[in-house]
Design an enzyme around this catalytic site. Sequence first.
Site, PDB file in Angstrom:
ATOM      1  CG  ASP A  25      -1.799   1.200   1.345  1.00 52.63           C
ATOM      2  OD1 ASP A  25      -1.952   1.919   0.333  1.00 52.63           O
ATOM      3  OD2 ASP A  25      -2.333   1.439   2.447  1.00 52.63           O
ATOM      4  CG  ASP A  40      -2.110   5.472  -1.587  1.00 52.05           C
ATOM      5  OD1 ASP A  40      -2.322   4.511  -0.816  1.00 52.05           O
ATOM      6  OD2 ASP A  40      -2.840   5.746  -2.549  1.00 52.05           O
ATOM      7  CG  ASP A  48      -1.257   1.652  -3.734  1.00 52.44           C
ATOM      8  OD1 ASP A  48      -1.913   2.209  -2.847  1.00 52.44           O
ATOM      9  OD2 ASP A  48      -0.532   0.661  -3.534  1.00 52.44           O
ATOM     10  CG  ASP A  80     -14.503  11.190  -9.595  1.00 55.64           C
ATOM     11  OD1 ASP A  80     -13.891  11.923  -8.793  1.00 55.64           O
ATOM     12  OD2 ASP A  80     -14.781  10.010  -9.342  1.00 55.64           O
ATOM     13  CB  ILE A 133     -18.594   6.526 -12.817  1.00 55.39           C
ATOM     14  CG1 ILE A 133     -19.258   5.143 -12.843  1.00 55.39           C
ATOM     15  CG2 ILE A 133     -19.492   7.566 -13.469  1.00 55.39           C
ATOM     16  CD1 ILE A 133     -20.497   5.036 -11.987  1.00 55.39           C
ATOM     17  CD  GLU A 171     -18.868   9.443  -9.462  1.00 53.71           C
ATOM     18  OE1 GLU A 171     -19.941   9.664  -8.902  1.00 53.71           O
ATOM     19  OE2 GLU A 171     -18.103   8.518  -9.138  1.00 53.71           O
ATOM     20  CB  SER A 220     -12.538 -17.956  10.636  1.00 55.58           C
ATOM     21  OG  SER A 220     -13.356 -18.603  11.599  1.00 55.58           O
TER      22      SER A 220
END
Length: 582
Positions: free
Chosen positions: A191, A193, A215, A230, A240, A252, A270
């Site tokens: 990960d 960022d 990322d 967006d 989108i 969007e 679990s």
Amino acid sequence: MRASRQPFLNLFCILWLLLLLKAASCSPLPSGEDSPPPLLPSGLYKGHTCVGCVLVVSVIEQLAQWHNSTVKAAVERLCNYIPEKLQGFCYILAELYGPHIAELIDREMNADVVCHSLRLCKQDPGQPLCHLYPPPKVGLSTAIWKAKRILKTSKDLKSTTRFSNLCAFPLLANLCEKTKYVIRNKLPFEDFDGDKFSTFPTLRGYHWRGRDCDDRNTTVYPGRRPDNWDVKSDSNCNGIWGVDPKDGIPYEEKFCKGADSRGVVLLGDSAGAHFHIPPEWMTVTQMSAKSFANLPMAFTDELDWPQFSEITGFLNSTIGGWTDSLYLRLRRRNRCNHRDLQNISQNGGSSRNLLNLMKSLARNQLLDNPAIVIYATIGNDVCNRNHDTLAHMTTPKEMLSNVMQALRYLDSRLPNGSHVILTGLVDGRFLWDNLHDRYHPLGQLNRDITYSQLYSFLNCLEVSPCNGWLTPNETLRNLTSERALQLSDVLKEIARSEKFANFDVFYMDFPLRQTAEEWRKMGGKPWQLIEPVDGFHPSQIAAALGTSITWQKALHEWPQVLGRENPFNDQIEAIFKDQGGH
């Protein structure tokens, strides 16, 4: 890029397997622990080592029997079945243990005797000799004594202790620490960022949470409200973005404004993580290289399959049955919900340790969409590995305290307009009633191992996922179910009486009875709703049917939870069909 990762992945798969054996367990943590310990208690680790040894030796013996081969050839066959990433590890173990296993099996000693003589099964003071198979005619103690005399303790066996110290190597120290961090905190290993979302599938990546679409940018992740609708890029990873050239309106805004977009979050155990060990791994009549193709993925997902699970599943099942999930149904209801999922579950999750686990939740009250949170610890508050199991169960008072702490934490993290569904505990008497006299996959070739024997073996080693239900003691099974009902009543009362600022609370019983009835109508048998290898968890069929029952209940009793159906779904799919992958 992918090719350069290969040597790292080969090493990582081996390292992950070793650390997982030490740091992960299907059993709940001991009462009172706020966070997972760095390593399992030594007795628990030894217990799982013993189980692993007995299973592997049994498979080797059965492979030799089925293929009419030598034991040495059976060991080589098994290693050849293993994917290349793990073959080196398999061959090292075969070199160390193979000759001794072969010698003892050739002398008609069963897996219990072999593993005790190799000191992979150990008898602690005051503990009985645990065994999966019926004891030999001469007695288990005598057979082990004879086997040890045959082996006469070799240097090879002593050298295997070094496997537990791999992390002492300087080159592996940092990798070990990061791996332990992932196991403890349930955050993505990869990960870049730091937004708790990943582009990598396993190691708590997008099998567990919606896939990150950038990322390198901490402001881009699934579940957030779109940044400036967006116009220029996909800030919430739902595929989108951009502007409709016909009218200049951002897609969007056109398709998702006022659409009641929401994500789904599971806080669970679990069962919610969807623990599964493929039966082909120990059924020699079905075994091949194809059977083990998913072994590295399974190890790096902690033997869980959240991508097929009841709440957050999104891929077509490759482990039998079919995938149907709350997330998929929310996505079909509103395409704007694409990728907005988080499965924050762990093997052994209970109301106690969930308080620590839920800190990995990724939700911003100011920037993100509301969420439907499913709180489902369906067994581990009454399930434990202790022989005095009743004394270690969560009490109603403790349950009330734990759940209220969890809800207050959620109230400080969830956006306004969210919903929380508390799921009651299961009635686990279903397990013994439907499995105890059936043959386990490992016992199907010779019809020699029933689930009752498996449960007794695990109980003896103190690694049973649930001493209270996986027992021939009917009184104990009933008392365990009685406590489960008491804890469910606590959840029910919380949903009835407690109010929170940012979400409302609902309660539903775990739908086992309805699931079994629905499966019976379809021509199925109750035992098919239980995982065949561990004899404890819901199967893929049970997960899919449970989704349908939960959805129908929500649709009829709490329609506000699911949000409105988006009338633009077909248009979104037509325009963004290439952006809809998970």
